[in-house]
Design a protein around this motif. Structure first.
Motif, PDB file in Angstrom:
ATOM      1  N   THR A  91      -6.468   8.073  -3.394  1.00  0.00           N
ATOM      2  CA  THR A  91      -6.469   6.992  -2.172  1.00  0.00           C
ATOM      3  C   THR A  91      -6.139   5.711  -2.416  1.00  0.00           C
ATOM      4  N   VAL A  92      -5.417   5.226  -1.660  1.00  0.00           N
ATOM      5  CA  VAL A  92      -4.916   3.694  -2.073  1.00  0.00           C
ATOM      6  C   VAL A  92      -5.981   2.750  -1.010  1.00  0.00           C
ATOM      7  N   ARG A 127       3.236   0.680   5.909  1.00  0.00           N
ATOM      8  CA  ARG A 127       3.212   1.681   4.555  1.00  0.00           C
ATOM      9  C   ARG A 127       4.474   2.596   4.677  1.00  0.00           C
ATOM     10  N   ALA A 147       1.311   4.049  -3.279  1.00  0.00           N
ATOM     11  CA  ALA A 147       1.292   5.795  -2.942  1.00  0.00           C
ATOM     12  C   ALA A 147       2.380   6.015  -3.587  1.00  0.00           C
ATOM     13  N   CYS A 161      -4.831   6.817   2.362  1.00  0.00           N
ATOM     14  CA  CYS A 161      -4.870   5.505   2.091  1.00  0.00           C
ATOM     15  C   CYS A 161      -6.001   4.713   3.111  1.00  0.00           C
ATOM     16  N   GLU A 179       0.881  -1.111  -0.006  1.00  0.00           N
ATOM     17  CA  GLU A 179      -0.110  -0.067  -0.043  1.00  0.00           C
ATOM     18  C   GLU A 179       1.028   1.176   0.087  1.00  0.00           C
TER      19      GLU A 179
END
Length: 331
Positions: free
Chosen positions: A269-270, A172, A138, A251, A134
């Motif tokens: 947005t992830v 992340r 990004a 996210c 994730e």
């Protein structure tokens, strides 16, 4: 004799059904720090109740000591299963060993705790997002998007990290850093935790604007959408236009982020789905039937932005247009 056999069979089936209904499931949640977490809690709790099982729920309020106490209470209460998501990554060996010693199956969701156990027999299965991927998604999106709009030179990034030590924050951050390390033009000029909350996201963004100057910030990357939404308020209060003056990437892919993208306040947005209830029920039902499960399962997830078409992974997959998927968001 046939009637007697039928009665015995009916009684056996009734006992089996009663046994299934008698299951007690303990679920310890990290807290309610975000829209994502609320959706996760509601989905898992609803699924357990709809399965006909007794639910014992505990909200740890972002404190590890509360989760440790909750797990020990679950053991004392004799639950049949424990559903567990860890508020921080480390420090769980002692209490989880107690779970193992009692023979209570442990179902892990969302955040995976690090342990020093010699093998993976201490838990049944883990279901949740691939956090390093994730973060990397990004990073790749930022790199590819900035190139698509003709940005030249360094990309100056403000990062709002999640709760320090949480699995999502660790993963992340690691994934994003891997992309930054491979692309020298990406510069993280301000880096601080916002604890996954909207209020702290706003406060930390205010600090970032003062510390480095709005004119020096190209991108805000927030490790969840709530912090991104809070940062948007800080950017607006500073007289800037979020989504234009500063590119906003979050996210989780919560509905509020989709609405912000459609409104032009946010750019990307992830996805990290909170909808894990069906998987919890599937696993517990399967375990009752003697099944085993893969140790780690990640849901299929996507990345959403304003117009779609921006590559976000090494396979060349591209973003979907948020406006086309807003109506289907359940959280």
């Amino acid at each position: 004799m046939k009637k007697l056999f039928a009665l015995v069979l009916a009684f056996a089936l009734l006992c089996t059904a009663s046994s299934a209904l008698a299951l007690t499931v303990g679920f310890t949640q990290v807290g309610q720090e975000s829209d994502w977490r609320t959706a996760n809690t509601d989905d898992v709790c609803s699924a357990i109740k709809e399965a006909g099982w007794e639910l014992i729920y505990d909200d740890a309020q972002q404190k590890q000591e509360n989760q440790v106490k909750a797990v020990r209470n679950f053991i004392t209460q004799g639950v049949d299963y424990i559903v567990f998501t860890a508020v921080v990554t480390t420090g769980w060996d002692e209490v989880l060993q107690e779970v193992v010693d009692e023979g209570i199956p442990l179902v892990l969701i969302d955040r995976f705790p690090e342990t020093n156990f010699p093998d993976d027999s201490w838990y049944t299965t883990y279901f949740g997002g691939d956090f390093p991927e994730e973060g990397a998604r990004a990073g790749r999106w930022i790199l590819n998007y900035m190139a698509s709009v003709g940005h030249e030179g360094d990309i100056n990034i403000v990062r709002l990290q999640g709760t320090t030590g949480a699995d999502a924050q660790v993963g992340r951050t690691k994934g994003f850093d891997s992309v930054v390390a491979a692309n020298p033009s990406m510069k993280i000029i301000f880096d601080q935790t916002g604890n996954f909350t909207r209020a702290e996201g706003q406060a930390v963004m205010e600090a970032a604007l003062k510390a480095v100057g709005a004119e020096n910030i190209d991108v805000l990357w927030a490790e969840n959408d709530d912090m991104a939404l809070g940062a948007i308020e800080a950017i607006k209060a500073a007289g800037l236009v979020p989504g234009k003056d500063i590119i906003i990437v979050g996210c989780d892919a919560v509905k509020a982020a989709f609405e912000a993208i459609v409104a032009g306040d946010m750019n990307c947005t992830v996805e990290c789905t909170p909808l894990m209830g069906d998987r919890v029920v599937e696993v517990i039902t399967g375990l009752e039937a003697g099944q085993t499960f893969e140790k780690t399962v990640h849901p299929v997830e996507y990345v959403y932005d304003t117009n779609g078409g921006i590559a976000y992974d090494d396979a060349g997959n591209v973003t979907l247009k948020a406006a086309d998927h807003l109506a289907e968001r359940l959280y």
